[in-house]
Write an enzyme that holds these catalytic residues in place. Structure first.
Site, mmCIF file in Angstrom:
data_model
loop_
_atom_site.group_PDB
_atom_site.id
_atom_site.type_symbol
_atom_site.label_atom_id
_atom_site.label_comp_id
_atom_site.label_asym_id
_atom_site.label_seq_id
_atom_site.Cartn_x
_atom_site.Cartn_y
_atom_site.Cartn_z
ATOM 1 N N LYS A 1 44.329 -4.532 19.235
ATOM 2 C CA LYS A 1 44.446 -5.992 19.059
ATOM 3 C C LYS A 1 45.608 -6.284 18.114
ATOM 4 C CE LYS A 1 40.325 -8.675 19.412
ATOM 5 N NZ LYS A 1 39.168 -9.322 18.778
ATOM 6 N N LYS B 1 42.146 -0.885 17.406
ATOM 7 C CA LYS B 1 41.321 -1.600 18.398
ATOM 8 C C LYS B 1 42.182 -2.103 19.558
ATOM 9 C CE LYS B 1 39.115 -4.797 15.908
ATOM 10 N NZ LYS B 1 38.088 -5.791 15.514
HETATM 11 N N1 C2G Z 1 32.272 -14.264 18.999
HETATM 12 C C1 C2G Z 1 31.341 -15.139 19.554
HETATM 13 N N2 C2G Z 1 31.741 -16.052 20.464
HETATM 14 C C2 C2G Z 1 33.042 -16.141 20.833
HETATM 15 C C3 C2G Z 1 33.996 -15.262 20.264
HETATM 16 C C4 C2G Z 1 33.584 -14.325 19.337
HETATM 17 O O1 C2G Z 1 30.136 -15.062 19.226
HETATM 18 N N3 C2G Z 1 33.402 -17.089 21.739
HETATM 19 C C5 C2G Z 1 31.800 -13.265 18.026
HETATM 20 C C6 C2G Z 1 32.005 -11.821 18.502
HETATM 21 O O2 C2G Z 1 30.933 -11.417 19.348
HETATM 22 C C7 C2G Z 1 32.003 -11.067 17.169
HETATM 23 C C8 C2G Z 1 32.623 -12.087 16.193
HETATM 24 O O3 C2G Z 1 32.542 -13.382 16.831
HETATM 25 O O4 C2G Z 1 30.666 -10.773 16.754
HETATM 26 C C9 C2G Z 1 34.065 -11.777 15.871
HETATM 27 O O5 C2G Z 1 34.779 -11.701 17.088
HETATM 28 P P1 C2G Z 1 36.170 -10.888 17.102
HETATM 29 O O6 C2G Z 1 37.011 -11.337 15.966
HETATM 30 O O7 C2G Z 1 36.712 -10.920 18.498
HETATM 31 O O8 C2G Z 1 35.655 -9.413 16.743
HETATM 32 P P2 C2G Z 1 35.911 -8.055 17.568
HETATM 33 O O9 C2G Z 1 37.352 -7.911 17.876
HETATM 34 O O10 C2G Z 1 34.907 -8.033 18.647
HETATM 35 O O11 C2G Z 1 35.619 -6.953 16.441
HETATM 36 O O12 C2G Z 1 33.563 -3.161 14.496
HETATM 37 C C10 C2G Z 1 33.374 -4.327 15.268
HETATM 38 C C11 C2G Z 1 34.686 -4.978 15.612
HETATM 39 O O13 C2G Z 1 35.494 -5.171 14.466
HETATM 40 C C12 C2G Z 1 34.418 -6.309 16.300
#
Ligand code: C2G
Length: 131
Positions: free
Chosen positions: A46, A44
């Site tokens: 990350k 990803k």
């Molecule tokens: N999230 C949120 N508000 C934020 C930050 C994150 O609602 N201020 C939500 C994101 O939309 C996501 C969840 O928290 O639904 C987890 O966020 P991340 O850990 O950043 O996940 P991400 O890297 O987007 O991975 O297959 C899907 C991916 O693994 C998603």
């Protein structure tokens, strides 16, 4: 038993994550969270501060979470939905539309993100304060 699933890295757990997990749990009775392994995070683009094991242990302590499983690939979602008999797939709306292919297998819900907080912003703040 209505089963909900969501996916993410969940690094440096913050209230944006908690708001998502709470609302996801409210959509059913049982919440599964698939958290990205360190290897998948690399795919990803990350780099998490906490390892997969640490992020898993932290999520397992969250009251809304019933089961934590690894997310190893982009392609595992359909088999996860089938294997865990999932009724609802939930993601924050930064992913709006990206997982609509799952509508053939379960409900797909995109929830508004929590504004003003992010792992990346917190990571920068920690690094700054450590200087
Ligand atoms: N999230 C949120 N508000 C934020 C930050 C994150 O609602 N201020 C939500 C994101 O939309 C996501 C969840 O928290 O639904 C987890 O966020 P991340 O850990 O950043 O996940 P991400 O890297 O987007 O991975 O297959 C899907 C991916 O693994 C998603």
């Amino acid at each position: 038993m209505k089963r909900v699933i969501t996916y993410g890295t969940y690094d440096l757990l913050h209230t944006g994550h908690i708001n998502l997990l709470r609302r996801a749990k409210e959509l059913g009775d049982y919440l599964i969270v698939a958290i990205s392994t360190d290897e998948f995070n690399a795919i990803k683009g990350k780099k998490a501060y906490y390892s997969f094991e640490q992020r898993k242990a932290i999520l397992e302590a969250v009251r809304y979470v019933d089961l934590v499983i690894p997310e190893n690939t982009w392609e595992q979602k359909i088999s996860d939905v089938q294997h865990y008999d999932v009724d609802v797939f939930v993601m924050g709306d930064d992913w709006e539309g990206k997982f609509d292919f799952l509508k053939d297998y379960c409900d797909v819900v995109y929830l508004p993100r929590t504004v003003g907080i992010s792992t990346t912003k917190n990571q920068k703040r920690f690094e700054y304060e450590e200087q």
